[in-house]
Design an enzyme around this catalytic site. Structure first.
Site, PDB file in Angstrom:
ATOM      1  NE  ARG A 168      -5.009  20.723  67.272  1.00  0.00           N
ATOM      2  CZ  ARG A 168      -4.834  20.207  66.056  1.00  0.00           C
ATOM      3  NH1 ARG A 168      -4.608  18.913  65.900  1.00  0.00           N
ATOM      4  NH2 ARG A 168      -4.866  20.990  64.997  1.00  0.00           N
ATOM      5  CB  SER A 242      -7.605  25.971  65.817  1.00  0.00           C
ATOM      6  OG  SER A 242      -7.160  25.672  64.526  1.00  0.00           O
ATOM      7  CD  GLU A 338      -6.177  23.633  69.180  1.00  0.00           C
ATOM      8  OE1 GLU A 338      -5.233  24.417  69.337  1.00  0.00           O
ATOM      9  OE2 GLU A 338      -6.444  23.104  68.095  1.00  0.00           O
TER      10      GLU A 338
HETATM   11  N1  EPU Z   1     -13.610  26.689  56.494  1.00  0.00           N
HETATM   12  C1  EPU Z   1     -14.526  27.645  56.138  1.00  0.00           C
HETATM   13  N2  EPU Z   1     -14.399  28.900  56.697  1.00  0.00           N
HETATM   14  C2  EPU Z   1     -13.424  29.206  57.559  1.00  0.00           C
HETATM   15  C3  EPU Z   1     -12.488  28.218  57.933  1.00  0.00           C
HETATM   16  C4  EPU Z   1     -12.608  26.942  57.383  1.00  0.00           C
HETATM   17  O1  EPU Z   1     -15.423  27.404  55.361  1.00  0.00           O
HETATM   18  O2  EPU Z   1     -13.387  30.345  58.023  1.00  0.00           O
HETATM   19  C5  EPU Z   1     -13.688  25.364  55.861  1.00  0.00           C
HETATM   20  C6  EPU Z   1     -12.573  25.214  54.838  1.00  0.00           C
HETATM   21  O3  EPU Z   1     -12.936  25.675  53.591  1.00  0.00           O
HETATM   22  C7  EPU Z   1     -12.348  23.723  54.824  1.00  0.00           C
HETATM   23  C8  EPU Z   1     -12.668  23.304  56.249  1.00  0.00           C
HETATM   24  O4  EPU Z   1     -13.441  24.358  56.817  1.00  0.00           O
HETATM   25  O5  EPU Z   1     -13.261  23.089  53.967  1.00  0.00           O
HETATM   26  C9  EPU Z   1     -11.437  23.026  57.068  1.00  0.00           C
HETATM   27  O6  EPU Z   1     -10.589  24.161  57.093  1.00  0.00           O
HETATM   28  P1  EPU Z   1      -9.004  24.044  57.219  1.00  0.00           P
HETATM   29  O7  EPU Z   1      -8.458  23.145  56.164  1.00  0.00           O
HETATM   30  O8  EPU Z   1      -8.448  25.421  57.286  1.00  0.00           O
HETATM   31  O9  EPU Z   1      -8.769  23.289  58.573  1.00  0.00           O
HETATM   32  P2  EPU Z   1      -9.476  23.392  59.999  1.00  0.00           P
HETATM   33  O10 EPU Z   1     -10.275  22.165  60.223  1.00  0.00           O
HETATM   34  O11 EPU Z   1     -10.184  24.693  60.094  1.00  0.00           O
HETATM   35  C10 EPU Z   1      -7.576  22.163  61.274  1.00  0.00           C
HETATM   36  C11 EPU Z   1      -6.711  22.388  62.490  1.00  0.00           C
HETATM   37  C12 EPU Z   1      -5.588  23.350  62.174  1.00  0.00           C
HETATM   38  C13 EPU Z   1      -4.754  22.784  61.039  1.00  0.00           C
HETATM   39  C14 EPU Z   1      -5.670  22.559  59.839  1.00  0.00           C
HETATM   40  C15 EPU Z   1      -4.947  21.865  58.711  1.00  0.00           C
HETATM   41  C16 EPU Z   1      -8.102  22.051  64.454  1.00  0.00           C
HETATM   42  C17 EPU Z   1      -8.804  22.684  65.591  1.00  0.00           C
HETATM   43  N3  EPU Z   1      -7.499  22.885  63.593  1.00  0.00           N
HETATM   44  O12 EPU Z   1      -8.201  23.408  60.972  1.00  0.00           O
HETATM   45  O13 EPU Z   1      -4.775  23.442  63.337  1.00  0.00           O
HETATM   46  O14 EPU Z   1      -3.691  23.647  60.690  1.00  0.00           O
HETATM   47  O15 EPU Z   1      -6.776  21.699  60.201  1.00  0.00           O
HETATM   48  O16 EPU Z   1      -4.719  20.531  59.063  1.00  0.00           O
HETATM   49  O17 EPU Z   1      -8.095  20.831  64.341  1.00  0.00           O
HETATM   50  C18 EPU Z   1      -4.373  24.645  65.349  1.00  0.00           C
HETATM   51  O18 EPU Z   1      -4.670  23.623  65.964  1.00  0.00           O
HETATM   52  O19 EPU Z   1      -4.038  25.703  65.948  1.00  0.00           O
HETATM   53  C19 EPU Z   1      -4.443  24.653  63.895  1.00  0.00           C
HETATM   54  C20 EPU Z   1      -4.236  25.765  63.163  1.00  0.00           C
END
Ligand code: EPU
Length: 342
Positions: A168, A242, A338
């Protein structure tokens, strides 16, 4: 001679940021061609102003009126512009909507960007924070871009190594901020494509659909389905995706946290550090679904802050502050926003 740019004064930015927050720009210009940027350069009173380059407004939190000049990129066009042995080159103008561009590539039999389906925002904004999702990031398919240098008035061609892409992050958030206006971006899409199912949730979605050999379109459809389930549609509820980056910590810090919290979600990074799932940290502290006034934490994904209607940027920032403090108290980890906060 450049013609005078068609500046609008006191332009509301409400419809131009996906949080749907009301704020005004002292000066606003819809940029349809590079000549519009040349005209700005020729106007000393405009060059004296702070600048904000606006794409889809999907990575922006406005906390006050902007007393400078908003350059709203609205140049359009997509074309196949070249090839080498392994890639086809596709160039999109900065003002193109990112998702529509991804769909255009898929409709034309050009795979490579499917994991990045449905990310809000514009093509021109995609390199700035090196958008990423579901096991892929824009830099994976990035070839080069052209930017107008507001200081020198030259068009610059930047290759991958000039952009210092990170998680990012890129040079456009640092040394070239306010200086380089991205005009178009060229992607190198693979001729010999293979599906990228590294992200476990995506692989599971494809498996659930009973697809053994997914096409790029199958992957795009699966990503769209996952995103639609978890992430709020900015057209219905204001948000900027995010709100926090996933923090990167040392192996020692991750091990210590894991000992205390066996369910901790972390991902090993090249170099031995770990990325922690900020959404998990925030969720564990009980924030998912909570609100302070009209600013809230999305029910299905704690990493996403939302405007439940009429929130100010200050309301969202206050919520973010309280979450940051609380996560730091609970885990000793500092979250960073972010979006660009103005
Ligand atoms: N999780 C929770 N509770 C929550 C949210 C997440 O327990 O409320 C856990 C999920 O169960 C999972 C882990 O956290 O085990 C990761 O969650 P998720 O797969 O939804 O991905 P993320 O790390 O929360 C990142 C990116 C997203 C992108 C997703 C999928 C960043 C800041 N965010 O989210 O990007 O869509 O991975 O690759 O890196 C964005 O940048 O705007 C964005 C949406």
């Amino acid at each position: 001679m450049n013609s005078r740019p068609a500046i609008v004064h006191d332009q509301s930015l409400r419809a131009l940021n996906t949080f749907g927050i009301e704020a005004k720009a002292a000066a606003y210009l819809r940029v349809a061609t590079v000549d519009d940027l040349r005209a700005v350069r020729a106007a000393p009173e405009l060059m004296a102003l702070r600048r904000l380059v606006l794409g889809g407004g999907s990575n922006l939190l406005l906390t006050r009126d902007f007393d400078g000049l908003v350059l709203h990129m609205a140049n359009l066009g997509v074309a196949v512009t070249g090839e080498d042995e392994d890639h086809l080159l596709v160039t999109a103008q900065a003002g193109e909507n990112w998702h529509r561009f991804v769909q255009w590539t898929l409709d034309h039999g050009l795979p490579g960007l499917e994991n990045l389906s449905l990310i809000p925002g514009s093509v021109g904004a995609s390199p700035i924070q090196n958008i990423g999702a579901y096991g892929s990031e824009m830099a994976d398919c990035f070839h080069s871009l052209r930017a107008f240098d507001m200081e020198t008035g030259e068009m610059r061609l930047l290759a991958r190594q000039d952009c210092t892409f990170g998680y990012r992050d890129s040079v456009f958030k640092h040394a070239l901020r306010e200086r380089a206006v991205i005009v178009d971006v060229t992607f190198a899409l693979p001729k010999r494509w293979r599906p990228n199912l590294r992200y476990a949730e995506l692989a599971a979605e494809i498996a659930t659909r009973g697809i053994a050999m997914p096409s790029a379109k199958d992957i795009s459809d699966a990503v769209i389905a996952i995103r639609t389930r978890k992430l709020p549609d900015p057209a219905k509820i204001g948000n900027a995706g995010s709100f926090f980056k996933n923090p990167v910590v040392s192996a020692a810090q991750r091990d210590a946290l894991l000992a205390q919290h066996p369910a901790l979600v972390s991902y090993l990074q090249a170099g031995g550090s770990y990325k922690l799932a900020a959404g998990w940290l925030i969720d564990q502290r009980g924030w998912r679904g909570r609100s302070i006034g009209a600013a809230g934490v999305h029910e299905k994904q704690a990493l996403v802050l939302v405007n439940r209607g009429g929130a100010s940027g200050g309301d969202v920032l206050e919520l973010a502050r309280q979450i940051t403090d609380d996560v730091q108290r609970g885990f000793g980890v500092v979250l960073e926003p972010e979006p660009v906060v103005l």
